[in-house]
Design an enzyme around this catalytic site. Structure first.
Site, PDB file in Angstrom:
ATOM      1  N   ASN A  99       0.810  -1.230   0.000  1.00  0.00           N
ATOM      2  CA  ASN A  99       0.000   0.000   0.000  1.00  0.00           C
ATOM      3  C   ASN A  99       0.837   1.272   0.000  1.00  0.00           C
ATOM      4  O   ASN A  99       0.473   2.261  -0.630  1.00  0.00           O
ATOM      5  CB  ASN A  99      -1.004  -0.023   1.158  1.00  0.00           C
ATOM      6  CG  ASN A  99      -0.340  -0.018   2.513  1.00  0.00           C
ATOM      7  OD1 ASN A  99       0.680  -0.664   2.709  1.00  0.00           O
ATOM      8  ND2 ASN A  99      -0.894   0.718   3.433  1.00  0.00           N
TER       9      ASN A  99
ATOM     10  N   GLY B 113       1.983  -5.934   7.289  1.00  0.00           N
ATOM     11  CA  GLY B 113       1.057  -6.547   6.329  1.00  0.00           C
ATOM     12  C   GLY B 113      -0.213  -6.957   7.036  1.00  0.00           C
ATOM     13  O   GLY B 113      -0.585  -6.385   8.068  1.00  0.00           O
ATOM     14  N   SER B 114      -0.860  -7.969   6.497  1.00  0.00           N
ATOM     15  CA  SER B 114      -2.173  -8.346   7.008  1.00  0.00           C
ATOM     16  C   SER B 114      -2.050  -9.110   8.326  1.00  0.00           C
ATOM     17  O   SER B 114      -1.030  -9.758   8.602  1.00  0.00           O
ATOM     18  CB  SER B 114      -2.889  -9.220   5.977  1.00  0.00           C
ATOM     19  OG  SER B 114      -2.129 -10.394   5.760  1.00  0.00           O
TER      20      SER B 114
ATOM     21  N   GLU C  75       3.389  -5.245  12.379  1.00  0.00           N
ATOM     22  CA  GLU C  75       2.502  -4.103  12.141  1.00  0.00           C
ATOM     23  C   GLU C  75       1.395  -4.593  11.222  1.00  0.00           C
ATOM     24  O   GLU C  75       1.641  -4.845  10.038  1.00  0.00           O
ATOM     25  CB  GLU C  75       3.268  -2.955  11.455  1.00  0.00           C
ATOM     26  CG  GLU C  75       4.422  -2.405  12.266  1.00  0.00           C
ATOM     27  CD  GLU C  75       3.981  -1.671  13.522  1.00  0.00           C
ATOM     28  OE1 GLU C  75       2.809  -1.254  13.591  1.00  0.00           O
ATOM     29  OE2 GLU C  75       4.799  -1.547  14.436  1.00  0.00           O
TER      30      GLU C  75
ATOM     31  N   CYS D 151      -3.177   1.711   6.244  1.00  0.00           N
ATOM     32  CA  CYS D 151      -3.584   0.995   7.462  1.00  0.00           C
ATOM     33  C   CYS D 151      -4.186   1.961   8.479  1.00  0.00           C
ATOM     34  O   CYS D 151      -4.914   1.544   9.361  1.00  0.00           O
ATOM     35  CB  CYS D 151      -2.386   0.267   8.050  1.00  0.00           C
ATOM     36  SG  CYS D 151      -0.996   1.370   8.332  1.00  0.00           S
TER      37      CYS D 151
ATOM     38  N   GLU E  86       7.212   0.572  16.060  1.00  0.00           N
ATOM     39  CA  GLU E  86       8.278   1.094  15.209  1.00  0.00           C
ATOM     40  C   GLU E  86       8.454   2.577  15.528  1.00  0.00           C
ATOM     41  O   GLU E  86       7.747   3.141  16.348  1.00  0.00           O
ATOM     42  CB  GLU E  86       7.908   0.903  13.734  1.00  0.00           C
ATOM     43  CG  GLU E  86       7.779  -0.557  13.337  1.00  0.00           C
ATOM     44  CD  GLU E  86       7.568  -0.751  11.842  1.00  0.00           C
ATOM     45  OE1 GLU E  86       6.899   0.092  11.213  1.00  0.00           O
ATOM     46  OE2 GLU E  86       8.081  -1.743  11.299  1.00  0.00           O
TER      47      GLU E  86
HETATM   48  P1  NAD Z   1       0.006  -9.286   3.065  1.00  0.00           P
HETATM   49  O1  NAD Z   1       0.030  -9.758   4.471  1.00  0.00           O
HETATM   50  O2  NAD Z   1      -0.707 -10.102   2.077  1.00  0.00           O
HETATM   51  O3  NAD Z   1       1.504  -9.142   2.517  1.00  0.00           O
HETATM   52  C1  NAD Z   1       2.454  -8.315   3.133  1.00  0.00           C
HETATM   53  C2  NAD Z   1       3.833  -8.826   2.798  1.00  0.00           C
HETATM   54  O4  NAD Z   1       4.021 -10.090   3.417  1.00  0.00           O
HETATM   55  C3  NAD Z   1       4.079  -9.058   1.325  1.00  0.00           C
HETATM   56  O5  NAD Z   1       5.431  -8.760   1.034  1.00  0.00           O
HETATM   57  C4  NAD Z   1       3.810 -10.552   1.168  1.00  0.00           C
HETATM   58  O6  NAD Z   1       4.465 -11.140   0.079  1.00  0.00           O
HETATM   59  C5  NAD Z   1       4.346 -11.067   2.478  1.00  0.00           C
HETATM   60  N1  NAD Z   1       3.762 -12.324   2.949  1.00  0.00           N
HETATM   61  C6  NAD Z   1       2.496 -12.771   2.763  1.00  0.00           C
HETATM   62  N2  NAD Z   1       2.352 -13.977   3.367  1.00  0.00           N
HETATM   63  C7  NAD Z   1       3.545 -14.264   3.954  1.00  0.00           C
HETATM   64  C8  NAD Z   1       4.017 -15.359   4.729  1.00  0.00           C
HETATM   65  N3  NAD Z   1       3.241 -16.403   5.010  1.00  0.00           N
HETATM   66  N4  NAD Z   1       5.299 -15.339   5.163  1.00  0.00           N
HETATM   67  C9  NAD Z   1       6.087 -14.269   4.890  1.00  0.00           C
HETATM   68  N5  NAD Z   1       5.700 -13.227   4.153  1.00  0.00           N
HETATM   69  C10 NAD Z   1       4.434 -13.212   3.700  1.00  0.00           C
HETATM   70  O7  NAD Z   1      -0.522  -7.791   3.126  1.00  0.00           O
HETATM   71  P2  NAD Z   1      -0.800  -6.821   1.898  1.00  0.00           P
HETATM   72  O8  NAD Z   1      -2.083  -7.247   1.271  1.00  0.00           O
HETATM   73  O9  NAD Z   1       0.426  -6.680   1.087  1.00  0.00           O
HETATM   74  O10 NAD Z   1      -0.987  -5.413   2.659  1.00  0.00           O
HETATM   75  C11 NAD Z   1      -2.189  -4.984   3.175  1.00  0.00           C
HETATM   76  C12 NAD Z   1      -2.247  -5.246   4.673  1.00  0.00           C
HETATM   77  O11 NAD Z   1      -1.161  -4.616   5.332  1.00  0.00           O
HETATM   78  C13 NAD Z   1      -3.493  -4.674   5.310  1.00  0.00           C
HETATM   79  O12 NAD Z   1      -4.005  -5.609   6.224  1.00  0.00           O
HETATM   80  C14 NAD Z   1      -2.978  -3.433   6.045  1.00  0.00           C
HETATM   81  O13 NAD Z   1      -3.752  -3.036   7.140  1.00  0.00           O
HETATM   82  C15 NAD Z   1      -1.637  -3.901   6.469  1.00  0.00           C
HETATM   83  N6  NAD Z   1      -0.768  -2.763   6.769  1.00  0.00           N
HETATM   84  C16 NAD Z   1      -0.443  -2.498   8.061  1.00  0.00           C
HETATM   85  C17 NAD Z   1       0.353  -1.393   8.370  1.00  0.00           C
HETATM   86  C18 NAD Z   1       0.739  -1.068   9.786  1.00  0.00           C
HETATM   87  O14 NAD Z   1       1.650  -0.258   9.969  1.00  0.00           O
HETATM   88  N7  NAD Z   1       0.124  -1.641  10.790  1.00  0.00           N
HETATM   89  C19 NAD Z   1       0.822  -0.584   7.336  1.00  0.00           C
HETATM   90  C20 NAD Z   1       0.465  -0.886   6.032  1.00  0.00           C
HETATM   91  C21 NAD Z   1      -0.328  -1.992   5.753  1.00  0.00           C
END
Ligand code: NAD
Length: 485
Positions: A155, A231-232, A253, A287, A466
């Site tokens: 994002n 990520g998620s 995060e 996020c 962070e």
């Molecule tokens: P995602 O979890 O699908 O992927 C994030 C990253 O993790 C990618 O690089 C992906 O390839 C990797 N990944 C996925 N599964 C993995 C695994 N099993 N092992 C290791 N790496 C893995 O998330 P997304 O769809 O890319 O991003 C959107 C999500 O990120 C939303 O839920 C959003 O709220 C969250 N987000 C959180 C913050 C925060 O600071 N809290 C900031 C930005 C986005």
């Protein structure tokens, strides 16, 4: 610098640009046009093994490099990002679908700031000592951990990637980093910038690939001692289940379902402008975006009428055009997810006040993934729409009568990342802020960021913080030394 983007991206390992050892690639798609415009390495364990080996080789020298010298290198990266901001912003927009002006003013600007911030922070980082009167003195060393893994989402691609890499490098670690496979180009270009800036070979390794193959290989590698992940919540849970039994340091995060609490005594104009921004910036894919707007009952109808009228003015269009307020969502997969969430909201009894549809543009963006900014009402706090993260241009409205009721609604989800409070009554805002289950709370503003502050969520939104010293503490190992007199 020459920052042209090749059709086939490469990994950056040990200072070399190389293809994935398996030869496997993923399509890179521009979400505004739906065109495949490049190939991304789909790396696996073998590539990660090579990256970890390169990082381990580089660690002895980098971890003992003087802070002043690390400052010089990281500060140079910041300057090179600024000098190449136009090329980086265009790459970000082509990968992500966000308006070009937003890439420039937010993403790339902040990527440079991240490096500059941690370049200078490491010059001021100090450790504690604890004197025991005339008996003994303790002092604490904070030493680099070793090789650390950084995994980031799509994002805010370069913004969040650098938010991890900069403190990890500043603290003297060597890094194996993986950007999202959906938005890989700016991190590929960052590798070129880091080489030009004088980051020694092997200190930073950038490996591309998907989550289950490449990301998990980072998490599972015994040579990687700490994982910083954004990520998620779903992926965070999986990563924690792998890393925890290996006793790795872990910073997570994760997702959010952020409330904005709007009291009748707010500064109306400012609240309205900022709530539009907090709801729909980056197509709602931050996020920290507000996704549940909680409005005091006495102003609910007035708010609804004015908010909906302003949302309808948000032009959905080609991200390269200056007048575009809303670009494309990041991928077909995500487009389908958001459209399914809107359908589910209707089935739960929600009323769509505006939006709710895909947008078909003409010209080069005719096949792109565009969604109207959408406002929904008449849904209770326990429904799926108000409990689960949508991460798109969709918000719901809910009325409340008292501050206690607002708090109940705000705290009703499993998430606890960010919240916003709008009121001129400073005592009330402080009382509400203290009771909100959120790691980050903005009062009468949104996304005002001081990089020194702790950043992160509670509940299912994550573990750890962070930012500022928190990041440098995460990326160092503490050691207490006690000397008896
Ligand atoms: P995602 O979890 O699908 O992927 C994030 C990253 O993790 C990618 O690089 C992906 O390839 C990797 N990944 C996925 N599964 C993995 C695994 N099993 N092992 C290791 N790496 C893995 O998330 P997304 O769809 O890319 O991003 C959107 C999500 O990120 C939303 O839920 C959003 O709220 C969250 N987000 C959180 C913050 C925060 O600071 N809290 C900031 C930005 C986005």
């Amino acid at each position: 610098m020459n920052l042209t983007v090749p059709y086939h991206l490469e990994n950056y390992i040990g200072g070399n640009f190389i293809g994935p050892l398996s030869g496997a690639f993923l399509d890179n798609i521009n979400p505004a046009t739906a065109a495949v415009y490049g190939q991304v390495p789909n790396s696996n364990k073998k590539d990660i093994d090579a990256a970890v080996h390169a990082a381990q080789q580089a660690f002895a020298a980098w971890s003992t490099t003087a802070n002043e010298d690390r400052f010089i290198v990281l500060n140079r990266i910041a300057t090179l990002i600024e000098e190449n901001a136009d090329a980086l912003a265009l790459a970000e927009t082509n990968d992500n679908g966000k308006p070009l002006w937003l890439s420039k003013r937010m993403d790339i600007k902040r990527a440079a700031e991240n490096f500059r911030f941690f370049a200078t922070a490491i010059m001021h980082f100090a450790t504690e000592s604890h004197a025991m009167e005339d008996k003994a003195i303790n002092y604490t060393l904070r030493q680099p951990i070793g090789v650390v893994g950084c995994i980031s989402p799509w994002n805010l691609p370069l913004y969040l990637f650098t938010w991890k890499i900069a403190p990890a490098l500043a603290a003297g670690n060597c890094v194996v980093a993986k950007p999202s496979e959906v938005t890989p180009v700016t991190s590929f270009l960052l590798a070129k910038i880091c080489k030009e800036a004088g980051v020694p070979d092997g200190v930073l390794n950038i490996v591309h690939g998907d989550g289950p193959g490449c990301g998990e290989a980072i998490v599972k590698h015994p040579g990687i001692k700490a994982i910083s992940f954004t990520g998620s919540t779903r992926a965070g849970e999986r990563i924690a289940s792998i890393a925890a039994p290996m006793f790795k340091k872990l910073s997570l995060e994760l997702g959010g379902k952020n409330p904005a609490i709007i009291f009748a005594d707010c500064d109306w104009q400012k609240m309205m402008t900022e709530t539009i921004r907090s709801s729909f910036t980056n197509q709602g894919q931050i996020c920290l975006c507000s996704s549940r707007l909680l409005i005091e009952k006495t102003i609910y109808e007035k708010f609804k009428a004015e908010f909906v009228a302003q949302v309808q003015q948000l032009t959905v269009g080609d991200p390269l055009e200056e007048g575009t307020k809303q670009g494309a969502v990041v991928s077909k997969l995500h487009f389908d997810k958001v459209m399914n969430c809107i359908q589910a909201a209707k089935e739960e009894g929600g009323t769509i006040l505006c939006g709710g549809n895909a947008v078909t543009l003409s010209g080069r963006c005719a096949d792109g993934y565009f969604i109207e900014p959408t406002v929904i009402e008449n849904l209770g706090p326990q429904c799926k729409t108000n409990m689960e993260e949508i991460f798109g241009p969709v918000v719901t409205l809910q009325p409340f009568e008292t501050a206690d009721e607002a708090l109940q609604l705000a705290n009703a989800t499993g998430y606890g990342l960010a919240a916003t409070i709008w009121s001129q009554d400073i005592s009330k805002t402080n009382r509400v802020a203290a009771k909100l289950q959120s790691g980050i709370i903005w009062v009468n503003c949104w996304l005002v960021r001081d990089l020194r502050t702790p950043f992160g969520g509670m509940k299912n939104s994550g573990v750890g913080r962070e930012g500022g010293w928190e990041a440098l503490r995460f990326f160092t190992e503490q050691k207490n030394i006690c000397i008896q007199f």
